[in-house]
Scaffold this motif. Structure first.
Motif, PDB file in Angstrom:
ATOM      1  N   UNK A 137       6.053   0.064  -1.975  1.00  0.00           N
ATOM      2  CA  UNK A 137       5.320   0.097  -0.703  1.00  0.00           C
ATOM      3  C   UNK A 137       4.543   1.397  -0.565  1.00  0.00           C
ATOM      4  N   UNK A 138       5.166   2.500  -0.973  1.00  0.00           N
ATOM      5  CA  UNK A 138       4.490   3.798  -0.891  1.00  0.00           C
ATOM      6  C   UNK A 138       3.275   3.824  -1.815  1.00  0.00           C
ATOM      7  N   UNK A 139       3.443   3.309  -3.015  1.00  0.00           N
ATOM      8  CA  UNK A 139       2.329   3.260  -3.975  1.00  0.00           C
ATOM      9  C   UNK A 139       1.152   2.460  -3.407  1.00  0.00           C
ATOM     10  N   UNK A 140       1.463   1.364  -2.734  1.00  0.00           N
ATOM     11  CA  UNK A 140       0.407   0.522  -2.169  1.00  0.00           C
ATOM     12  C   UNK A 140      -0.356   1.234  -1.054  1.00  0.00           C
ATOM     13  N   UNK A 141       0.263   2.263  -0.459  1.00  0.00           N
ATOM     14  CA  UNK A 141      -0.398   3.015   0.612  1.00  0.00           C
ATOM     15  C   UNK A 141      -1.016   4.317   0.112  1.00  0.00           C
ATOM     16  N   UNK A 142      -0.945   4.563  -1.193  1.00  0.00           N
ATOM     17  CA  UNK A 142      -1.533   5.772  -1.757  1.00  0.00           C
ATOM     18  C   UNK A 142      -2.874   5.462  -2.395  1.00  0.00           C
ATOM     19  N   UNK A 143      -3.761   6.463  -2.363  1.00  0.00           N
ATOM     20  CA  UNK A 143      -5.085   6.319  -2.974  1.00  0.00           C
ATOM     21  C   UNK A 143      -5.139   7.122  -4.256  1.00  0.00           C
ATOM     22  N   UNK A 144      -6.134   6.845  -5.069  1.00  0.00           N
ATOM     23  CA  UNK A 144      -6.317   7.620  -6.291  1.00  0.00           C
ATOM     24  C   UNK A 144      -6.484   9.097  -5.937  1.00  0.00           C
ATOM     25  N   UNK A 145      -5.746   9.943  -6.618  1.00  0.00           N
ATOM     26  CA  UNK A 145      -5.795  11.377  -6.348  1.00  0.00           C
ATOM     27  C   UNK A 145      -4.689  11.872  -5.448  1.00  0.00           C
ATOM     28  N   UNK A 146      -4.032  10.961  -4.686  1.00  0.00           N
ATOM     29  CA  UNK A 146      -2.884  11.362  -3.885  1.00  0.00           C
ATOM     30  C   UNK A 146      -1.741  11.812  -4.788  1.00  0.00           C
TER      31      UNK A 146
END
Length: 251
Positions: A137-146
């Motif tokens: 779930x966290x990965x799905x809310x992260x953007x490239x570079x986060x």
């Protein structure tokens, strides 16, 4: 509960907080080097002592483009900690969020470069399946570079682990028993906190601390929300918490 846990983090037996702080002091300059217009998002922010180490490593001239977003379920704890942090770093922006980060990640701000921090041993309170679901779930809310900065407690000697959860001042015991105070408040139960003893032990096979409340006598607990009373026999336990410890292979 928040106050008791803050007290726990200062106990001589509780190595976790001071160990993680020591690691952060060592690596903070490497983590924040060259970063500007940065959002620190801390899940389960607690007393903000760890995030302060990271902010300290940022040049003062970059503080006006730094924002801190603490996320915690406790409104009172959030107000206290962010108030202390704003006095220490008056220029940085602070935007506290009262939320359950296990199920409410969609609100995370995304205007700047982000470091999402999940410190302490909170991940260890989850089962393997729960932690995987959370990370997905966290990965799905992260953007490239986060970036994600994750703290995990490693497997160590049984004696050291059990001492950390059975302190001489019995503050961990008070923290554990406070669960029934919360139940009495929310569910209008009639638990007797003094009717239970604190029990914490390390299960070496499952690599986890287990915390229980053990009934000191036979008793019945009632609530207007329960169809019938709950019966406890003397010696019967309520499992209140797991704290998993990790090896490099687990991680």
């Amino acid at each position: 509960g928040s106050k008791l846990f803050e007290d726990i983090t200062h106990l001589p037996e509780y190595y976790l907080t001071r160990t993680e702080q020591s690691i952060l002091h060592e690596v903070a300059p490497q983590i924040t080097a060259g970063l500007k217009s940065l959002d620190f998002i801390e899940l389960g922010s607690g007393d903000c002592s760890k995030i302060a180490i990271l902010i300290d490593s940022i040049p003062v001239e970059d503080h006006d483009s730094t924002r801190y977003v603490p996320v915690d379920v406790s409104h009172s704890a959030l107000l206290k900690s962010t108030g202390n942090l704003s006095k220490r770093f008056p220029v940085i922006k602070i935007h506290g969020v009262v939320a359950d980060f296990m199920s409410q990640l969609d609100f995370l701000p995304n205007q700047s470069e982000r470091i999402i921090c999940f410190f302490g041993s909170t991940m260890g309170n989850l089962s393997c399946e729960q932690s995987l679901r959370f990370l997905i779930s966290l990965r799905e809310n992260m953007r490239q570079g986060d970036m994600l900065l994750l703290g995990l407690d490693m497997v160590k000697s049984k004696n050291m682990l059990e001492r950390a959860y059975n302190d001489d001042q019995q503050i961990t015991a008070a923290f554990n028993k406070n669960i029934v105070n919360v139940m009495n408040h929310l569910m209008h139960t009639d638990f007797d906190p003094d009717g239970f003893s604190h029990l914490a032990f390390y299960d070496e096979e499952k690599c986890r601390i287990e915390m229980h409340l053990a009934a000191l006598k036979d008793m019945e607990v009632k609530s207007p929300y329960f169809p019938e009373n709950i019966t406890f026999n003397k010696g019967e336990t309520i499992c209140t918490e797991y704290s998993h410890k990790y090896t490099s292979e687990h991680i």
